[in-house]
Design an enzyme around this catalytic site. Structure first.
Site, PDB file in Angstrom:
ATOM      1  N   ASP A   1       0.815  -1.212   0.000  1.00 45.18           N
ATOM      2  CA  ASP A   1       0.000   0.000   0.000  1.00 45.18           C
ATOM      3  C   ASP A   1       0.848   1.262   0.000  1.00 45.18           C
ATOM      4  O   ASP A   1       2.062   1.216   0.188  1.00 45.18           O
ATOM      5  CB  ASP A   1      -0.988   0.004   1.188  1.00 45.18           C
ATOM      6  CG  ASP A   1      -0.363  -0.539   2.470  1.00 45.18           C
ATOM      7  OD1 ASP A   1       0.860  -0.452   2.608  1.00 45.18           O
ATOM      8  OD2 ASP A   1      -1.112  -1.052   3.311  1.00 45.18           O
TER       9      ASP A   1
ATOM     10  N   ASN B   1      -7.333  -2.997  14.245  1.00 52.05           N
ATOM     11  CA  ASN B   1      -8.740  -3.245  13.883  1.00 52.05           C
ATOM     12  C   ASN B   1      -8.884  -4.426  12.918  1.00 52.05           C
ATOM     13  O   ASN B   1      -9.952  -4.650  12.366  1.00 52.05           O
ATOM     14  CB  ASN B   1      -9.367  -1.985  13.261  1.00 52.05           C
ATOM     15  CG  ASN B   1      -8.725  -1.611  11.936  1.00 52.05           C
ATOM     16  OD1 ASN B   1      -7.744  -2.219  11.517  1.00 52.05           O
ATOM     17  ND2 ASN B   1      -9.276  -0.615  11.265  1.00 52.05           N
TER      18      ASN B   1
ATOM     19  N   HIS C   1      -7.251  -4.817  10.025  1.00 55.28           N
ATOM     20  CA  HIS C   1      -6.980  -4.586   8.597  1.00 55.28           C
ATOM     21  C   HIS C   1      -5.695  -5.286   8.162  1.00 55.28           C
ATOM     22  O   HIS C   1      -4.760  -5.434   8.941  1.00 55.28           O
ATOM     23  CB  HIS C   1      -6.992  -3.090   8.237  1.00 55.28           C
ATOM     24  CG  HIS C   1      -5.805  -2.299   8.689  1.00 55.28           C
ATOM     25  ND1 HIS C   1      -5.883  -0.961   8.990  1.00 55.28           N
ATOM     26  CD2 HIS C   1      -4.497  -2.613   8.868  1.00 55.28           C
ATOM     27  CE1 HIS C   1      -4.686  -0.515   9.328  1.00 55.28           C
ATOM     28  NE2 HIS C   1      -3.837  -1.498   9.259  1.00 55.28           N
TER      29      HIS C   1
ATOM     30  N   GLU D   1      -9.823  -2.188   5.281  1.00 51.40           N
ATOM     31  CA  GLU D   1     -10.408  -1.858   6.580  1.00 51.40           C
ATOM     32  C   GLU D   1     -11.696  -2.652   6.802  1.00 51.40           C
ATOM     33  O   GLU D   1     -12.334  -3.085   5.829  1.00 51.40           O
ATOM     34  CB  GLU D   1     -10.747  -0.357   6.613  1.00 51.40           C
ATOM     35  CG  GLU D   1      -9.566   0.573   6.406  1.00 51.40           C
ATOM     36  CD  GLU D   1      -8.735   0.790   7.659  1.00 51.40           C
ATOM     37  OE1 GLU D   1      -8.574  -0.142   8.467  1.00 51.40           O
ATOM     38  OE2 GLU D   1      -8.231   1.908   7.838  1.00 51.40           O
TER      39      GLU D   1
END
Ligand code: F6R
Length: 240
Positions: free
Chosen positions: A67, A136, A138, A143
């Protein structure tokens, strides 16, 4: 799914570096998928040292990063290109033309996603994908969402991710709110995956994976459906 239990961050980094090193020893022209973030820094340091010592070579290796913030200029010291250059690219004998990272300066993020996917496919796919995991759940910047996307795409970062990444910036408002990321389909197509997990703040999402249910609330649970995943986790993450 295999689990390697490590006592701490250093042991996790050493084991991960050994796995990457053996991958490129056995297949010198390996295609590696690589993450940024705090977790892989130790692994990159060990790989750089192994390369400097002549134990491994990146000469024929190709890398695809997971990313990049979007939009961002490559030379911005917060770009993932900058991070990778500092921690790995400039420290090993990777050929510049074999380094791939989503282009944070692309004018059309959709076209950039399609270009990136096509290049991975044309190279024959990722041999070894290295992952971190967000607090979280991801992976890449996929996400938690009711709609999970297969290919490389632009995505908005959640508040939880902006909070987690604020430690790398002078202030929270400086954290980019959007990024380009490999999709879950790209990640699932990798032939082999290792996921590095360190720290108490990862234990909740790690335990959710061990519960064995695939959910959109924790995108990393998707890895339960991959045939060749090894999680390398330290005690803090396992017992947090
Ligand atoms: C980074 C990436 C992210 C990180 C995750 C964990 O390229 O894809 O999924 O792996 O946010 O980040 P750290 O290691 O900083 O806890």
């Amino acid at each position: 799914m295999k689990l390697i239990r490590c006592k701490d961050y250093d042991e996790m980094s050493q084991i991960a570096a050994n796995i990457v090193a053996s991958q490129i020893t056995l297949k010198p022209d390996s295609i590696l998928g690589l993450p940024t973030g705090g977790t892989p820094v130790g692994m990159y340091k060990i790989l750089s040292e192994k390369c400097a010592a002549g134990e491994i070579s990146f000469e024929e290796v190709t890398t695809f990063n997971l990313d990049e913030y979007y939009p961002i200029k490559r030379e911005n010291d917060q770009s993932y290109w900058y991070f990778m250059n500092k921690n790995l690219y400039s420290r090993v004998n990777l050929r510049p033309e074999n380094i791939n990272i989503p282009n944070g300066e692309a004018s059309d993020p959709q076209k950039e996603g399609a270009r990136y996917d096509a290049k991975i496919e044309a190279m024959g796919g990722i041999d070894l994908q290295v992952l971190g995991i967000g607090p979280n759940g991801h992976i890449g910047f996929n996400e938690p969402d009711c709609c999970l996307i297969a290919g490389t795409h632009q995505t908005s970062l959640t508040d939880a991710t902006i909070d987690a990444n604020a430690r790398f910036f002078a202030k929270r408002e400086d954290v980019p709110t959007s990024a380009l990321t490999l999709g879950l389909g790209n990640i699932m197509k990798a032939k082999r995956i290792i996921m590095l997990v360190s720290g108490k703040n990862k234990s909740k999402v790690l335990n959710q994976i061990f519960e064995g249910k695939v959910t959109c609330e924790n995108p990393a649970t998707m890895l339960l459906m991959h045939p060749c995943v090894t999680i390398i986790a330290d005690e803090d993450a396992l017992n947090g």
